[in-house]
Design an enzyme around this catalytic site. Structure first.
Site, PDB file in Angstrom:
ATOM      1  N   ASP A 316     -64.500  20.198  -4.202  1.00 61.00           N
ATOM      2  CA  ASP A 316     -65.067  18.875  -4.408  1.00 61.00           C
ATOM      3  C   ASP A 316     -66.544  18.928  -4.063  1.00 61.00           C
ATOM      4  O   ASP A 316     -66.929  19.565  -3.099  1.00 61.00           O
ATOM      5  CB  ASP A 316     -64.364  17.861  -3.501  1.00 61.00           C
ATOM      6  CG  ASP A 316     -63.054  17.401  -4.128  1.00 61.00           C
ATOM      7  OD1 ASP A 316     -63.024  17.260  -5.363  1.00 61.00           O
ATOM      8  OD2 ASP A 316     -62.083  17.215  -3.384  1.00 61.00           O
ATOM      9  N   PHE A 385     -77.193  -6.257  -2.040  1.00 57.74           N
ATOM     10  CA  PHE A 385     -76.760  -5.695  -3.317  1.00 57.74           C
ATOM     11  C   PHE A 385     -75.596  -6.505  -3.841  1.00 57.74           C
ATOM     12  O   PHE A 385     -74.656  -6.813  -3.131  1.00 57.74           O
ATOM     13  CB  PHE A 385     -76.327  -4.240  -3.086  1.00 57.74           C
ATOM     14  CG  PHE A 385     -75.909  -3.540  -4.330  1.00 57.74           C
ATOM     15  CD1 PHE A 385     -76.870  -2.894  -5.116  1.00 57.74           C
ATOM     16  CD2 PHE A 385     -74.589  -3.511  -4.736  1.00 57.74           C
ATOM     17  CE1 PHE A 385     -76.498  -2.235  -6.263  1.00 57.74           C
ATOM     18  CE2 PHE A 385     -74.212  -2.865  -5.902  1.00 57.74           C
ATOM     19  CZ  PHE A 385     -75.173  -2.219  -6.657  1.00 57.74           C
ATOM     20  N   SER A 386     -75.659  -6.890  -5.106  1.00 58.59           N
ATOM     21  CA  SER A 386     -74.512  -7.579  -5.692  1.00 58.59           C
ATOM     22  C   SER A 386     -74.171  -6.944  -7.028  1.00 58.59           C
ATOM     23  O   SER A 386     -75.021  -6.322  -7.673  1.00 58.59           O
ATOM     24  CB  SER A 386     -74.828  -9.063  -5.892  1.00 58.59           C
ATOM     25  OG  SER A 386     -75.662  -9.223  -7.017  1.00 58.59           O
ATOM     26  N   ALA A 387     -72.953  -7.137  -7.403  1.00 50.79           N
ATOM     27  CA  ALA A 387     -72.486  -6.493  -8.635  1.00 50.79           C
ATOM     28  C   ALA A 387     -73.208  -7.036  -9.861  1.00 50.79           C
ATOM     29  O   ALA A 387     -73.410  -6.322 -10.836  1.00 50.79           O
ATOM     30  CB  ALA A 387     -70.983  -6.699  -8.783  1.00 50.79           C
ATOM     31  N   LYS A 403     -85.329  -2.978  -5.266  1.00 52.21           N
ATOM     32  CA  LYS A 403     -85.057  -1.613  -5.765  1.00 52.21           C
ATOM     33  C   LYS A 403     -83.670  -1.604  -6.384  1.00 52.21           C
ATOM     34  O   LYS A 403     -82.815  -2.434  -6.027  1.00 52.21           O
ATOM     35  CB  LYS A 403     -85.171  -0.571  -4.659  1.00 52.21           C
ATOM     36  CG  LYS A 403     -84.086  -0.637  -3.574  1.00 52.21           C
ATOM     37  CD  LYS A 403     -84.282   0.493  -2.580  1.00 52.21           C
ATOM     38  CE  LYS A 403     -83.037   0.770  -1.756  1.00 52.21           C
ATOM     39  NZ  LYS A 403     -82.677  -0.290  -0.804  1.00 52.21           N
ATOM     40  N   ASP A 530     -54.260  13.507  -5.742  1.00 55.37           N
ATOM     41  CA  ASP A 530     -54.482  14.961  -5.745  1.00 55.37           C
ATOM     42  C   ASP A 530     -53.170  15.715  -5.655  1.00 55.37           C
ATOM     43  O   ASP A 530     -53.113  16.926  -5.880  1.00 55.37           O
ATOM     44  CB  ASP A 530     -55.330  15.371  -4.531  1.00 55.37           C
ATOM     45  CG  ASP A 530     -56.801  15.050  -4.730  1.00 55.37           C
ATOM     46  OD1 ASP A 530     -57.225  15.008  -5.898  1.00 55.37           O
ATOM     47  OD2 ASP A 530     -57.506  14.852  -3.733  1.00 55.37           O
TER      48      ASP A 530
END
Lengths: 688, 598
Positions: A316, A385-387, A403, A530
């Site tokens: 990974d 931050f928002s969607a 930003k 997995d």
């Protein structure tokens, strides 16, 4: 160097040595020694010479009693050294199993009828829990058995298993739902569905693995034993043949005596591959133990052998190849602005950003431009931050610092009616191409430039991949990133291949494809999704923090949950195989010198001329034979450290490694006993 | 007096090695095409014939067999051959083509001979010209020189298929492989070779034996016998003798050339005459000598290339070839050195020079050494000089070549499969040393492979040790020795080594035609042939099912010099460790006695 010292001290801990000493005598029981036919035949030989010694002692006939006595003692020592090596290798595992067993002590579980946190429960002993039962675990309770959290979340202390005292969160749903019997809930309550019957829990399996109780010989170990047993049978016949040969020669020459039984037994024990047979069990156990020291639990011996054979490593990206988080590495202003202006704006926009990325922007701005803003001005307003907007920033003193992803900021700027600089797209594409993430910075709808966020590779990872390549192992990076970013990181890390935008079923397919072509595949995983891929892989390492399905599908568990461990596992797998190979070669090469010691001595009375084969100029026939026997015995304890620590693995192409080991263990094994036997002979004759 | 020219000898040896090496590619490539059923040089001529054989015998040329079916077919074929041969030898007195009116063989000699020819050993406890009728020589002994050779080749081809095929079940069809081996490989070349040998003066006829007047009558002292056939002794215990004058000599005749060709070519070694290739009618000229050596070497050497081609990697074949060649050159060098130095006891009598006892002057030292090394390196066993008369160390060289398991080229088929079993053991140790579970040509070496390789490599040695031990203890074993002391020991060791490894040559001193030696020898031959053959087929059955692991940098390179040297060391160490005591008490101590008394 320090580490090696620590390990060697660990192996030769006086307390463990004492326990191993006692065990080594218990293991002399022929029923126990049956598992090691070569050493069993040495024990039979020792018994024969002991009987002859007693006969000599009583009747005064035959060979000198000091000779038969010494031979008997050293033959017994040969067996004891072998059992001691095995006992010593098991010792540390046993000690650890002991402490784990204590945590397994019976606890009372709160058995629920319904999966509700507040439900009624009855108290039952943990041994009565079966798969599917529901239990309630509250603060300070020890979790009674393995299971899956189906309701609630709790802080769990898993020190009993991992040795790590920091508590971890276990919660229902997601990838952190597995709990292990014997661990303790520190805070909150959870409902657990039991997933293992008594005696089959993770702790039980661990105990039996480290203790070696259920240790079965691995396929390769059995194949090697076939070779050793076959050689033992042939040497048995060679030694039997000695008797008619000498009887015939005595008759033909009219002088001398036929070879005695003591000489035949001595030659037999010297010729059969005692060195490797004595150390073979210890090599496997010690290898498991070394992994255990690294907090890796191997659930099947086959897995560790497969680890040595791995051709393809699926790794990974996050956590293995790169540090978990992206970091800011550069400020690229658009035309008309300076880097410092951009840095200031970026700093302001990130002041309240507590994500690792945000903090890395602050750090870079401070370091590179010596900008100092010690605390956030009071009138600053944080825009989280928002969607919808996909931007974040700070409003301060009439400035709106923002930003965000390039398209998001551009949309924001355009909606404010401002224009977009011509060169911004160029910068953004360039960063994307290089594998980085561009964050565009604006101040009051004016775009100032781009922050270059980058995946930071773990230190020394390239060298590691280079080594792997020289060992013939291909590395494949698995990432959810887009192909462009993935390609750039793959190039930088120097992995051989990558799988971008990987979904769980892609992993499974990749493993199958590689296996179809004959490759052995190793991978790490932790999530439930997995599990199919883990079950398919030849070497499947599950993180201890992973889900129960993942842990069940895997054949190796990493208690530290550190994906880089895979590399250590491969290395130790190889070490185990190499140690077997080198000691076998050494053991068989030794025979040449032993022949030169024993044959002239055995036939000295018939053909004194054969003394010309006594190239070591050993003093007397008796001392020559005894020296060979002593050397054969004493080489075992001398090689115990090598067997326990493993032959040092040097990553290099197979051909060079072969030459290297052939020179050391083949040629060395040919020459060393000449010196050793001579030395012992000199000492014996000084003492006599 | 010098019977040899060292420069000529070296040139002769080098020339032969170069010619063999150059032809390995062509010959090996041809054999690969034959066994894979591809079009080859001779298919226009022999293809229709092959199809007729299949139609008559009802063999389906595409019916594949798994290892058990293949092994059972091989065993049935050999067993039937053995029974037929036994019957003919017992009954030859009643059968045609017997101008010399030889009676049937004794039961134990017939058993020994039947087993000997079925197992490609061709140990001859009889002497051909004074015991076997032409019928027996041709229909029994010569036919089986073809069949046993083809049988050995079929086994190695099945084994190679086991290595090469991936995730499969079957190894080919025994009857088809057998037919192709005889039809395309053994018959055509035996035919041409017989013509070449006839051109050199080897005879080919069915005439009765000829009586010829000696040019110079000779005489010898013959012990007088009483009615019971025991020597009459005088007062002092010495036998009383009488003078016999010999005026004429019987010259045995027969179809020699046809048998001579397959004798070498199929690494059989069963000569028409007792004196084998030292007899002028079998091996008349230095050229016929070198030609016979060439015939002995070419199939076993060529098979290494066949192996490489079938494996899709000719380097692997060349690696095996190189390992064999290294051992071969070592052996030739040692043998030449020992014989060149000669015998100090004879030197002291004022006869300096090399040891020519038991050798033919027309071959010289080079031709003799080359023949001895070739015939024991392979499992041929034909001789052109008496190995019993070699110097002790010289005689040890052929003995060691046999005891190593005849892996230096070896028998047709058996040499390569035994060497491949050695390679698998070598791979096992070397593979571990580089930190991987071992694999050979992409196939994992696991428990079954180890068992079967170990059986293949060690079976013959185990039986040598057992039978030598018995022979040295029982009177029946000791009474056949014509020499006492270490040399007698060497004779017994050589006899069982030769039989268990299916060589067939003899250290001539031992009288092998006794019930004891005929029967123990039969057991040794059977075990030495079929234990490895079955083990090899079982191993092929296991390998063929495995998947192929593609090579990488981490794979042990089995086609490079380090592995070749390791393989040679493993062969030498296994042989040395098994036989060091016996060799020490036989040839080595004899050498020391020769060098200066005890």
């Amino acid at each position: 160097m320090d580490k090696a010292k620590k390990i060697s001290k660990g192996i030769f801990d006086p307390k463990l040595m004492k326990a191993a000493f006692v065990d080594s005598f218990k293991k002399l029981d022929p029923r126990a020694l049956w598992r090691n036919p070569v050493m069993l035949s040495v024990e039979a030989g020792s018994a024969i010479t002991t009987v002859i010694f007693i006969y000599n002692l009583i009747t005064g006939k035959g060979e000198p009693t000091w000779f038969t006595g010494m031979v008997s003692i050293w033959l017994w020592l040969t067996v004891i050294f072998a059992t001691f090596a095995e006992a010593l290798a098991e010792g540390r595992g046993k000690a650890r199993a002991e402490s784990m067993r204590k945590t397994r002590t019976e606890v009372m579980a709160k058995k629920l009828k319904k999966p509700e946190l507040g439900g009624t429960y009855e108290l039952v002993p943990s041994v009565q829990l079966r798969k599917g039962d529901l239990i309630l675990v509250e603060a300070k309770d020890v979790i009674a058995s393995d299971g899956e959290v189906i309701a609630g979340a709790a802080l769990v202390n898993e020190a009993a298993i991992t040795g790590e005292s920091a508590p971890v969160v276990r919660e229902s749903g997601g990838d952190r739902s597995a709990v292990t019997g014997g661990t303790q809930v520190i805070a909150n309550s959870i409902v657990v569905r039991i997933t293992a019957d008594p005696g089959e829990t993770f702790l039980d399996r661990m105990i039996s693995m480290v203790e070696g109780a259920k240790r079965r010989k691995t396929p390769n170990e059995i194949a090697l034993e076939v070779l050793l047993v076959a050689l033992t049978i042939v040497f048995f016949l060679v030694v039997l043949n000695l008797s008619p040969l000498s009887i015939y020669s005595v008759k033909a020459m009219g002088q001398g005596q036929p070879v005695t039984l003591v000489v035949m037994v001595s030659l037999f024990v010297c010729l059969i591959p005692t060195t490797i047979a004595a150390l073979l069990p210890a090599i496997g156990i010690a290898g498991m133990d070394r992994l255990f020291q690294k907090n890796v639990i191997v659930l099947s011996g086959r897995a560790i052998e497969a680890a040595g054979d791995v051709n393809v490593l699926l790794l990974d990206k996050t956590g293995t190849i790169t540090l978990g988080d992206r970091q800011a590495v550069a400020f690229i202003p658009v035309k008309g602005y300076s880097e410092k202006e951009l840095a200031e704006a970026a700093l302001m926009a990130s002041l309240t950003d507590e994500t690792p990325e945000g903090r890395s922007i602050v750090v870079l701005a401070k370091q590179k431009y010596n900008l100092r803003i010690t605390e956030l001005p009071k009138n600053a307003v944080t825009i989280t931050f928002s969607a919808e907007t996909r931007t974040s920033g700070v409003d301060l003193d009439g400035h709106a610092y923002r930003k965000g992803a390039a398209d998001a900021i551009m949309r924001y700027v355009q909606s404010e009616g401002a224009s977009i600089p011509n060169d911004i797209n160029g910068h953004v594409t360039e960063i994307s191409k290089s594998g980085g993430t561009p964050l565009v910075v604006s101040d009051n709808s004016v775009i100032l430039g781009v922050i270059h966020l980058k995946d930071i590779l773990k230190g020394g990872i390239q060298e590691r991949f280079l080594q792997l390549r020289s060992m013939g192992i291909r590395t494949v990076m698995i990432t959810g990133d887009n192909p462009l970013t993935a390609a750039a990181i793959a190039t930088e890390a120097q992995v051989d291949d990558f799988l971008a935008q990987a979904k769980p079923e892609d992993k499974l397919r990749l493993i199958r494809e590689n296996q179809e072509q004959g490759y052995m595949v190793a991978m790490t995983g932790d999530g439930t999704n997995d599990a199919p891929a883990l079950a398919q892989a030849d070497v499947a390492v599950a993180m201890n923090t992973g889900t129960q399905p993942a842990r069940e599908a895997a054949n190796i568990i990493d208690l530290d949950s550190n994906p880089t461990k895979l590399l250590d596992i491969v290395e130790i797998g190889k070490q185990i195989l190499m140690t077997r190979g080198t000691l076998t070669t050494f053991s068989i090469s030794n025979d040449v010198a032993k022949y030169f010691a024993i044959i002239p001595a055995a036939f000295a009375s018939i053909y004194p001329k054969l003394g010309i084969l006594n190239v070591m100029h050993l003093a007397t026939p008796f001392s020559a034979i005894l020296s060979a026997v002593i050397f054969n015995a004493i080489i075992i304890p001398l090689l115990i450290p090598l067997a326990l620590k493993g032959t040092k693995y040097r990553p290099m192409p197979a051909e060079r490694l072969l030459i290297y080991n052939l020179l050391i263990y083949g040629v060395g094994g040919l020459l060393a006993p000449f010196a050793g036997i001579k030395l012992i002979d000199v000492l014996i004759n000084i003492l006599l | 007096m010098q019977y040899t020219n060292i420069t000529f000898d070296i040139a002769q040896i080098l020339a032969l090695l170069v010619v063999v090496t150059l032809l390995v590619r062509h010959f090996g490539g041809y054999m690969k095409r034959v066994y894979q059923g591809e079009r080859n040089l001779l298919s226009p001529v022999l293809g229709p014939l092959e199809r007729v054989v299949y139609r008559i015998s009802g063999i389906g040329s595409d019916a594949e067999m798994n290892w058990k079916q293949y092994a059972v077919s091989m065993l049935i074929f050999n067993f039937v051959g053995m029974v037929v041969m036994f019957a003919i030898l017992m009954l030859q007195g009643y059968l045609p083509l017997n101008p010399s009116k030889f009676p049937g063989f004794s039961w134990h000699l017939a058993i020994n001979t039947a087993i000997s020819f079925v197992t490609n050993t061709n140990w001859q406890a009889y002497s051909g010209e004074s015991a076997a009728s032409y019928f027996s020589q041709i229909l029994v002994l010569m036919v089986h020189q073809f069949l046993s050779a083809a049988s050995g080749m079929a086994i190695v081809i099945a084994f190679i298929r086991g290595i090469v095929r991936r995730k499969a079940e079957t190894l080919g069809n025994f009857w088809v492989d057998l037919t192709r081996g005889v039809l395309y490989i053994l018959l055509p070349i035996a035919f041409i070779s017989a013509l070449v040998l006839v051109s050199q003066g080897v005879i080919q006829n069915f005439s009765p034996y000829k009586s010829i007047q000696l040019l110079e009558p000779t005489s010898y002292e013959k012990p007088k016998l009483d009615e019971k056939g025991e020597a009459i002794k005088d007062a002092s215990g010495k036998p009383i003798t009488e003078k016999v004058i010999v005026k004429e000599q019987t010259l045995p005749m027969g179809p020699v050339a046809s048998q001579e060709a397959i004798k070498g070519f199929g690494t059989n070694g069963g000569g028409f005459f007792n004196a084998n290739s030292s007899h002028p009618f079998e091996n008349p000229t230095p050229f016929s000598n070198v030609f016979e050596i060439f015939l002995i070497l070419i199939i076993p050497a060529g098979l290494t290339y066949t192996f490489g081609r079938m494996a899709g990697n000719t380097r692997q074949g060349w690696a095996i070839y190189t390992a064999m060649m290294l051992l071969f050159v070592l052996a030739i060098g040692a043998l030449y050195w020992a014989e060149y130095n000669g015998n100090p006891l004879i030197h002291r009598l004022g006869v300096p020079g090399i040891n020519m006892e038991g050798k033919e002057v027309r071959f010289g030292l080079g031709g003799s050494v080359l023949f001895s090394a070739s015939t024991t390196a392979t499992s041929c066993g034909a001789v052109n000089n008496m190995h019993d008369s070699l110097t002790p160390l010289g005689g040890m060289v052929p003995m060691v070549l046999i005891l190593l398991g005849e892996v230096v080229f070896g028998g047709v088929g058996s040499g390569l499969y035994t060497m491949l079993a050695f390679a698998i053991i070598a791979v096992f140790a070397a593979g571990l040393m580089i930190g991987r579970t071992p694999e050979y040509l992409g196939k994992k070496i696991e428990v079954t492979e180890m068992w079967m390789s170990v059986i293949t490599v060690l079976a013959a040695g185990v039986f040598v040790l057992i039978f030598v031990s018995i022979a040295l203890l029982v009177p029946a074993g000791l009474s056949s020795m014509s020499n006492s002391g270490p040399h007698g020991l060497s004779e017994v060791l050589y006899a069982f080594a030769s039989q268990a490894n299916n060589n067939g040559s003899a250290f001539a001193g031992l009288n092998g035609n006794t019930v004891f030696y005929n029967l123990t020898g039969s057991l040794a031959m059977l075990a030495g042939r079929f234990a490895p053959a079955l083990a090899v087929l079982a191993m092929a059955g296991s390998l063929v099912k495995k998947k192929f692991v593609p090579p990488s940098l981490g794979t042990l390179p089995t086609d490079k010099l380090p592995f070749i040297i390791w393989l040679v060391s493993v062969v030498l160490i296994v042989g040395a460790l098994t036989f060091f005591p016996a060799l020490a008490l036989g040839p080595i101590v004899e050498h020391m006695i020769m060098q200066g008394g005890i």
